[in-house]
Scaffold this active site. Structure first.
Site, short mmCIF file in Angstrom:
data_model
loop_
_atom_site.label_atom_id
_atom_site.label_comp_id
_atom_site.label_asym_id
_atom_site.label_seq_id
_atom_site.Cartn_x
_atom_site.Cartn_y
_atom_site.Cartn_z
N LYS A 122 -8.76 48.94 75.58
CA LYS A 122 -8.06 48.73 74.31
C LYS A 122 -8.63 49.68 73.26
CE LYS A 122 -8.45 44.90 71.54
NZ LYS A 122 -8.79 45.49 70.22
N GLU A 134 -2.21 42.61 64.94
CA GLU A 134 -3.14 41.69 64.25
C GLU A 134 -2.79 41.57 62.77
OE1 GLU A 134 -7.25 42.31 65.15
OE2 GLU A 134 -7.93 40.79 63.72
O1 KIV Z 1 -12.41 42.66 69.27
C1 KIV Z 1 -11.60 41.76 69.48
O2 KIV Z 1 -11.94 40.65 69.91
C2 KIV Z 1 -10.20 42.03 69.23
C3 KIV Z 1 -9.23 40.88 69.24
C4 KIV Z 1 -9.39 40.05 68.03
C5 KIV Z 1 -7.84 41.33 69.42
O3 KIV Z 1 -9.83 43.15 68.99
#
Ligand code: KIV
Length: 296
Positions: free
Chosen positions: A143, A212
């Protein structure tokens, strides 16, 4: 260390966290193909953060589809005031812990790991090298936070076989530039830009897109425009293809003021595993988030 031998057919007792019995795996292994199918079928995707082996295994056996090793670990595990100083080595360590927990227990969930701040900003090559570190630690998807400027990075990674989850809206790594943890995309021009970025990230090959702290209308509209990429909301209403929460928040373990979009799933559950299962059920049946659990 020797484990106790079972004479009853039950799982042997083991110290320090134990060994889960090989539960019948009725659920299908979650892969990028399966996520795309879930999106197409309208089955909501339940994502939860975890940072160690035991919590990850419990989340998996409660039915969580994707376990996210978020750089939120900087705040909930390390006690830092933001995610900005989390290092790649710290992400590698926690990703490996979670991967080992999931593997040891024959898990179903897909493991996503966050690229921390500063490890993908310089070049596509830097992003690839950082992603490889997390993939080799056991991640199955990477991610990364950011808008249009990340599109070429996402394309570079996906062309090289690394599944990607993009992240728009409130991006905690750049909270200083955003002026705080505020809803993003309220203004028409911001909303237009976010839609354009979402489509470009999908075209670059992103499999998932975290939205988000985005108004529900905008998140729903982006979701409806996506052809293959599944949106995962956090503080973005109920119109996304799935939901994600930080584990500590949904267990009611927040040392400050709980964000409005969080639900405490320990209320009404007698165990952590029960709270995880209640979260999965509420995401799947669309009862989480409700009209009160939003960011605006
Ligand atoms: O770092 C994280 O846990 C996140 C989530 C809140 C989506 O990016």
């Amino acid at each position: 260390m020797s484990e106790t031998v079972s004479t009853s057919g039950a799982a042997p007792a083991a110290p320090y966290g134990g060994t889960r019995p090989n539960a019948e795996q009725k659920r299908k292994k979650v892969t990028v193909t399966r996520l795309a199918q879930m999106r197409a079928d309208g089955e909501k995707i339940a994502v939860l953060t975890a940072y160690d082996a035991t919590f990850a295994a419990f989340a998996d056996s409660a039915g969580v589809d994707c376990v996210l090793v978020g750089d939120s670990l900087g705040m909930v595990c390390q006690g830092r005031s933001s995610t900005v100083s989390v290092s790649l080595e710290e992400m590698r360590y926690h990703t490996q812990c979670v991967a080992q927990g999931l593997e040891r227990h024959g898990s179903t969930a897909l493991l996503i790991a966050d690229l921390p701040y500063g490890t993908f900003h310089q070049s596509r090559e830097q992003a690839f090298a950082s992603a490889v570190v997390l993939m080799q630690a056991g991640a199955q998807m990477i991610k990364l936070e950011g808008g249009g400027w990340t599109v070429e990075i996402v394309a570079f990674l996906t062309e090289r076989g690394i599944p990607v989850c993009a992240h728009l809206g409130l991006t905690p790594q750049t909270v200083a530039a955003l002026g705080g943890y505020k809803v993003q995309g309220r203004q028409a021009d911001e909303a237009r830009q976010m839609k354009a970025d979402a489509l470009a990230l999908e075209a670059a090959g992103a499999s998932l897109l975290v939205l988000e702290m985005v108004p529900a209308e905008l998140a729903t509209s982006i979701t409806s425009q996506m052809k293959s990429c599944a949106t995962i909301g956090i503080g973005a209403g109920s119109g996304t293809a799935g939901q994600v929460l930080v584990m500590h928040d949904m267990l009611g373990m927040n040392l400050g003021r709980m964000a409005k979009f969080v639900r405490n799933f320990m209320q009404g559950s007698s165990s952590i595993e029960g709270a995880f299962a209640a979260y999965v059920a509420a995401v799947k049946d669309g009862s989480f988030p409700n009209n009160e659990q939003h960011a605006w």
